[in-house]
Design an enzyme around this catalytic site. Structure first.
Site, PDB file in Angstrom:
ATOM      1  N   SER A  58       0.821  -1.555  -0.404  1.00 21.36           N
ATOM      2  CA  SER A  58      -0.311   0.095   0.037  1.00 21.36           C
ATOM      3  C   SER A  58       1.010   0.956  -0.195  1.00 21.36           C
ATOM      4  O   SER A  58       1.003   1.710   1.496  1.00 21.36           O
ATOM      5  CB  SER A  58      -1.300   0.095   0.967  1.00 21.36           C
ATOM      6  OG  SER A  58      -0.513   0.212   2.056  1.00 21.36           O
ATOM      7  N   HIS A 172      -3.823  -6.145   2.677  1.00 27.28           N
ATOM      8  CA  HIS A 172      -3.193  -6.982   3.012  1.00 27.28           C
ATOM      9  C   HIS A 172      -3.303  -8.046   3.632  1.00 27.28           C
ATOM     10  O   HIS A 172      -2.534  -9.018   3.776  1.00 27.28           O
ATOM     11  CB  HIS A 172      -1.967  -5.816   3.921  1.00 27.28           C
ATOM     12  CG  HIS A 172      -0.292  -5.184   3.908  1.00 27.28           C
ATOM     13  ND1 HIS A 172      -0.736  -4.662   5.565  1.00 27.28           N
ATOM     14  CD2 HIS A 172      -0.128  -4.455   2.870  1.00 27.28           C
ATOM     15  CE1 HIS A 172       0.548  -3.759   4.637  1.00 27.28           C
ATOM     16  NE2 HIS A 172       0.170  -4.060   3.924  1.00 27.28           N
ATOM     17  N   GLN A 180      -6.358  -1.783   7.341  1.00 27.86           N
ATOM     18  CA  GLN A 180      -5.397  -2.360   6.568  1.00 27.86           C
ATOM     19  C   GLN A 180      -4.344  -3.130   8.242  1.00 27.86           C
ATOM     20  O   GLN A 180      -4.331  -4.014   7.623  1.00 27.86           O
ATOM     21  CB  GLN A 180      -4.659  -1.459   6.262  1.00 27.86           C
ATOM     22  CG  GLN A 180      -3.391  -1.794   5.688  1.00 27.86           C
ATOM     23  CD  GLN A 180      -2.324  -1.448   5.166  1.00 27.86           C
ATOM     24  OE1 GLN A 180      -2.530  -0.835   4.085  1.00 27.86           O
ATOM     25  NE2 GLN A 180      -1.565  -0.937   6.027  1.00 27.86           N
ATOM     26  N   GLU A 181      -4.166  -2.398   9.658  1.00 26.00           N
ATOM     27  CA  GLU A 181      -4.078  -2.972  10.604  1.00 26.00           C
ATOM     28  C   GLU A 181      -4.321  -2.657  11.897  1.00 26.00           C
ATOM     29  O   GLU A 181      -4.451  -1.242  12.312  1.00 26.00           O
ATOM     30  CB  GLU A 181      -2.390  -2.397  10.440  1.00 26.00           C
ATOM     31  CG  GLU A 181      -1.799  -2.651   9.505  1.00 26.00           C
ATOM     32  CD  GLU A 181      -0.127  -2.133   9.187  1.00 26.00           C
ATOM     33  OE1 GLU A 181       0.247  -1.237   9.726  1.00 26.00           O
ATOM     34  OE2 GLU A 181       0.350  -1.095   8.057  1.00 26.00           O
ATOM     35  N   GLU A 222       1.711  -9.371   6.990  1.00 26.29           N
ATOM     36  CA  GLU A 222       2.731  -9.125   8.128  1.00 26.29           C
ATOM     37  C   GLU A 222       1.928  -9.669   9.073  1.00 26.29           C
ATOM     38  O   GLU A 222       3.023 -10.179  10.328  1.00 26.29           O
ATOM     39  CB  GLU A 222       1.948  -7.441   8.727  1.00 26.29           C
ATOM     40  CG  GLU A 222       2.648  -6.524   7.592  1.00 26.29           C
ATOM     41  CD  GLU A 222       1.952  -5.435   7.713  1.00 26.29           C
ATOM     42  OE1 GLU A 222       2.197  -4.722   8.824  1.00 26.29           O
ATOM     43  OE2 GLU A 222       2.860  -4.672   6.924  1.00 26.29           O
ATOM     44  N   ASP A 258      -3.545   1.815  11.444  1.00 29.83           N
ATOM     45  CA  ASP A 258      -3.573   1.841  10.564  1.00 29.83           C
ATOM     46  C   ASP A 258      -4.640   1.829   9.527  1.00 29.83           C
ATOM     47  O   ASP A 258      -4.733   0.771   8.778  1.00 29.83           O
ATOM     48  CB  ASP A 258      -1.875   1.404  10.194  1.00 29.83           C
ATOM     49  CG  ASP A 258      -1.801   2.380   8.776  1.00 29.83           C
ATOM     50  OD1 ASP A 258      -2.780   2.821   8.260  1.00 29.83           O
ATOM     51  OD2 ASP A 258      -0.776   1.510   8.146  1.00 29.83           O
ATOM     52  N   GLU A 300      -2.815   5.966  12.814  1.00 33.45           N
ATOM     53  CA  GLU A 300      -1.867   6.517  11.129  1.00 33.45           C
ATOM     54  C   GLU A 300      -2.790   6.257  10.252  1.00 33.45           C
ATOM     55  O   GLU A 300      -3.596   5.855  10.241  1.00 33.45           O
ATOM     56  CB  GLU A 300      -1.283   4.709  11.349  1.00 33.45           C
ATOM     57  CG  GLU A 300       0.033   4.953  10.181  1.00 33.45           C
ATOM     58  CD  GLU A 300       1.129   3.949   9.807  1.00 33.45           C
ATOM     59  OE1 GLU A 300       1.311   2.912  10.423  1.00 33.45           O
ATOM     60  OE2 GLU A 300       0.814   3.561   8.708  1.00 33.45           O
ATOM     61  N   ASP A 327       2.124   8.443   7.153  1.00 33.94           N
ATOM     62  CA  ASP A 327       2.038   7.779   6.932  1.00 33.94           C
ATOM     63  C   ASP A 327       2.945   7.942   4.678  1.00 33.94           C
ATOM     64  O   ASP A 327       3.699   8.279   4.500  1.00 33.94           O
ATOM     65  CB  ASP A 327       2.107   5.667   7.315  1.00 33.94           C
ATOM     66  CG  ASP A 327       2.951   5.169   6.079  1.00 33.94           C
ATOM     67  OD1 ASP A 327       3.756   5.499   5.011  1.00 33.94           O
ATOM     68  OD2 ASP A 327       2.143   4.173   5.716  1.00 33.94           O
ATOM     69  N   LYS A 352      10.458   5.139   7.456  1.00 33.11           N
ATOM     70  CA  LYS A 352      10.202   4.121   6.680  1.00 33.11           C
ATOM     71  C   LYS A 352      11.303   4.392   5.919  1.00 33.11           C
ATOM     72  O   LYS A 352      11.900   5.211   4.317  1.00 33.11           O
ATOM     73  CB  LYS A 352       8.933   3.721   5.687  1.00 33.11           C
ATOM     74  CG  LYS A 352       7.889   3.217   6.342  1.00 33.11           C
ATOM     75  CD  LYS A 352       6.687   3.669   5.704  1.00 33.11           C
ATOM     76  CE  LYS A 352       5.348   2.068   5.710  1.00 33.11           C
ATOM     77  NZ  LYS A 352       4.257   2.122   5.085  1.00 33.11           N
ATOM     78  N   SER A 379       9.438   1.483  10.856  1.00 26.90           N
ATOM     79  CA  SER A 379       8.302   1.332  10.301  1.00 26.90           C
ATOM     80  C   SER A 379       9.223  -0.463   8.755  1.00 26.90           C
ATOM     81  O   SER A 379       9.772   0.284   8.328  1.00 26.90           O
ATOM     82  CB  SER A 379       7.199   2.123   9.759  1.00 26.90           C
ATOM     83  OG  SER A 379       5.947   0.601   8.833  1.00 26.90           O
ATOM     84  N   HIS A 380       8.501  -1.244   9.385  1.00 26.68           N
ATOM     85  CA  HIS A 380       9.422  -1.473   8.273  1.00 26.68           C
ATOM     86  C   HIS A 380       8.495  -1.671   6.655  1.00 26.68           C
ATOM     87  O   HIS A 380       7.034  -1.042   6.927  1.00 26.68           O
ATOM     88  CB  HIS A 380       8.701  -3.700   8.990  1.00 26.68           C
ATOM     89  CG  HIS A 380       7.556  -4.295   9.197  1.00 26.68           C
ATOM     90  ND1 HIS A 380       6.507  -5.292   9.089  1.00 26.68           N
ATOM     91  CD2 HIS A 380       6.319  -3.033   9.322  1.00 26.68           C
ATOM     92  CE1 HIS A 380       5.561  -4.792   8.831  1.00 26.68           C
ATOM     93  NE2 HIS A 380       4.546  -3.606   9.562  1.00 26.68           N
ATOM     94  N   ARG A 381       7.972  -2.730   5.678  1.00 30.03           N
ATOM     95  CA  ARG A 381       7.188  -2.577   4.715  1.00 30.03           C
ATOM     96  C   ARG A 381       6.851  -4.412   5.172  1.00 30.03           C
ATOM     97  O   ARG A 381       7.307  -4.698   5.611  1.00 30.03           O
ATOM     98  CB  ARG A 381       8.069  -2.854   3.520  1.00 30.03           C
ATOM     99  CG  ARG A 381       8.400  -1.417   3.370  1.00 30.03           C
ATOM    100  CD  ARG A 381       8.114   0.164   3.503  1.00 30.03           C
ATOM    101  NE  ARG A 381       6.916   0.404   2.966  1.00 30.03           N
ATOM    102  CZ  ARG A 381       6.292   1.516   2.479  1.00 30.03           C
ATOM    103  NH1 ARG A 381       6.929   1.629   1.937  1.00 30.03           N
ATOM    104  NH2 ARG A 381       5.456   1.978   1.578  1.00 30.03           N
ATOM    105  N   SER A 382       4.786  -3.783   4.149  1.00 32.31           N
ATOM    106  CA  SER A 382       4.483  -5.561   4.865  1.00 32.31           C
ATOM    107  C   SER A 382       5.650  -6.683   3.171  1.00 32.31           C
ATOM    108  O   SER A 382       5.061  -7.697   3.887  1.00 32.31           O
ATOM    109  CB  SER A 382       3.406  -5.043   3.871  1.00 32.31           C
ATOM    110  OG  SER A 382       3.251  -4.714   2.498  1.00 32.31           O
ATOM    111  N   LYS A 403       7.072  -0.727  14.629  1.00 29.40           N
ATOM    112  CA  LYS A 403       6.074  -1.090  14.103  1.00 29.40           C
ATOM    113  C   LYS A 403       6.880  -2.672  13.084  1.00 29.40           C
ATOM    114  O   LYS A 403       7.527  -2.037  12.371  1.00 29.40           O
ATOM    115  CB  LYS A 403       4.888  -0.941  13.641  1.00 29.40           C
ATOM    116  CG  LYS A 403       4.687   0.050  11.925  1.00 29.40           C
ATOM    117  CD  LYS A 403       3.460   0.333  11.971  1.00 29.40           C
ATOM    118  CE  LYS A 403       3.650   0.561  10.226  1.00 29.40           C
ATOM    119  NZ  LYS A 403       2.171   0.864   9.422  1.00 29.40           N
TER     120      LYS A 403
HETATM  121  C1  LIG Z   1       3.744  -1.307   6.457  1.00 31.84           C
HETATM  122  C2  LIG Z   1       2.353  -0.569   6.026  1.00 31.84           C
HETATM  123  O1  LIG Z   1       2.664  -1.246   4.645  1.00 31.84           O
HETATM  124  P1  LIG Z   1       2.909  -1.208   2.862  1.00 31.84           P
HETATM  125  O2  LIG Z   1       4.484  -1.668   3.451  1.00 31.84           O
HETATM  126  O3  LIG Z   1       2.490  -2.212   2.308  1.00 31.84           O
HETATM  127  O4  LIG Z   1       3.321   0.286   2.449  1.00 31.84           O
HETATM  128  C3  LIG Z   1       1.638   0.479   6.268  1.00 31.84           C
HETATM  129  O5  LIG Z   1       1.576   1.252   5.303  1.00 31.84           O
HETATM  130  O6  LIG Z   1       1.693   1.399   6.880  1.00 31.84           O
HETATM  131 MG   LIG Z   2       0.786   2.875   7.203  1.00 26.18          MG
END
Ligand SMILES: C=C(OP(=O)(O)O)C(=O)O
Ligand SMILES: [Mg+2]
Length: 434
Positions: A58, A172, A180-181, A222, A258, A300, A327, A352, A379-382, A403
């Protein structure tokens, strides 16, 4: 700088010049089974420093862009062109001269690319090189990566509150959940170890409930569960019940969400949540209600990346009670973060590295947030690999929040395990929010 840094900040800042003798890149798989790029830099002392690029699903419209092959293999998602760029032009540049610091090296990468969004060489290629080079600089300084990062950014290291994404929806997951989260955040425990334990115990309590009620334990990207639900309230009820079942209070373990509102934005200030059309004011009312009914401390991407009026409405309504975080809105871009602060869109920025493309610009994004009294969450990515760079990034910058998905699945737990390992090696580091 913290007392935990090794003697001599100058030694850490200027551990020496980075002499790169060879650059290797290869195509590997990420956690979704798509190709990504892994880079290895060899220094003149023979040491090798590696990093791999993560990938979002996303993604925000204003992110630096990945370079993907225009080829039938891997449905066009191969990264062989990115690999060739690193082993060609990037290698020629990096091995031509020694490097005084990460900023000089990152600037050279950007110049070589020549586009504002890294489209030519690919942000995936450049971020992997920049992270590997950072590891090289930390090696030269003779310190752990997080200590080098603390010195680069003038930060006090801090063990972060992990935000475990245990229920997945949106882009996701294959269910009908628009948000999403749904994350659990052990803000009220005493250490990283305790936080990981709380995350694990709550995750397993949730697993039992999801199996029991839905006869499935299907997962999203995730590692969170993705039961067939559509209503965010149902997801929050599951989460709060799991926190209690695991034996925690909602002072110890709070909730963060999120929604990733780009995913359910209809345009013209209208959104669609669980089959209902809501205009931006009604969506703000909806969030306001959720914040009243549930222990949600962080929200978020509550609004779409271009719905600036919506962001202002949301921030005005709940900004005094909750962390309102951008984000897709900010995409780790210092200029967008500054603008967001000036326009009162948010009080927090998600960070990120691959959204902006280099490590030094990521430092700039955190600095921009700090200048404006905004909090940050790393943050990580998905789509991930076992690379643990972000664990050192969050400790070294001391922002106090990360996260990295569910407390299950190798690519996610690699980060949490690295955090616990840092804590074990340096027990004097404080745990908690900044
Ligand atoms: C981690 C996320 O998703 P993506 O890596 O798919 O952008 C997010 O939206 O915060
Ligand atoms: Mg996000």
């Amino acid at each position: 700088m913290s007392s935990t840094a090794p003697s001599g900040i100058q030694d850490v800042l200027h551990g020496g010049r980075l002499s790169i003798t060879s650059v290797r890149a290869e195509q590997v798989l990420d956690s979704r089974g798509w190709p990504t790029i892994s880079v290895a830099l060899t220094l003149d002392d023979g040491s090798v420093h590696e990093a791999a690029a993560p990938a979002g699903a996303s993604t925000g419209a204003f992110e630096a862009v990945e370079l993907r092959d225009d080829a039938p293999e891997y449905s066009g998602r191969g990264v062989l062109n990115a690999v060739a760029g690193v082993e060609g032009a990037v290698a020629a540049t990096l091995t031509a001269t020694p490097w005084d610091g990460i900023r000089q090296l990152d600037d050279a990468l950007r110049e070589l690319d020549g586009t504002p969004n890294l489209a030519r060489l690919g942000a995936n290629a450049i971020v992997a090189v920049s992270m590997a080079a950072s590891r090289g600089f930390a090696h030269l300084a003779g310190v752990p990566l997080y200590v080098w990062i603390a010195a680069q950014t003038g930060s006090d290291p801090l063990m972060p509150v992990p935000h475990f994404n245990v229920l997945n929806g949106g882009a996701h997951a294959a269910n009908d959940l628009d948000f999403q989260e749904f994350m659990i955040a052990p803000v009220g425990v005493g250490s990283e170890q305790d936080a990981v334990r709380a995350g694990s115990e709550t995750y397993h309590a949730l697993q039992a409930a999801v199996r029991d009620q839905f006869h499935t334990a299907g997962l999203g990207d995730e590692g969170g569960f993705a039961p067939p639900i559509a209503n965010p309230v149902q997801a929050l009820d599951l989460l709060v019940a799991a926190i209690a079942t695991a034996g925690y209070t909602t002072d110890q373990v709070k909730v963060a969400i999120d929604p990733a509102a780009n995913g359910f934005y209809l345009g013209d200030g209208n959104y669609q949540v669980d089959g209902r059309r809501l205009d931006r004011r009604q969506l703000v009312d909806y969030y306001d209600g959720l914040l009243g009914d549930y222990p949600i401390w962080s929200l978020e991407d509550g609004m779409a990346e271009n719905d600036f009026e919506g962001w202002q409405l949301l921030f005005e309504r709940v900004g005094d009670r909750a962390q309102v975080m951008g984000d897709d809105l900010f995409v780790t871009d210092p200029a967008r973060i500054r603008q967001g602060a000036a326009e009162h869109y948010a009080n927090s920025a998600l960070i990120k590295v691959n959204q902006i493309g280099t490590v030094s610009q990521t430092f700039d994004a955190i600095a921009a947030a700090r200048e404006n009294d905004m909090t940050c969450m790393v943050s990580h990515r998905s789509g991930e690999t076992p690379d643990t760079f972000i664990a050192d990034l969050v400790v070294g910058t001391g922002v106090g929040q990360i996260k990295s998905g569910a407390p299950a699945r190798g690519e996610r737990v690699a980060k949490y395990n690295r955090l616990m390992s840092i804590e074990r090696s340096e027990p004097r580091l404080r745990y908690g929010l900044r």
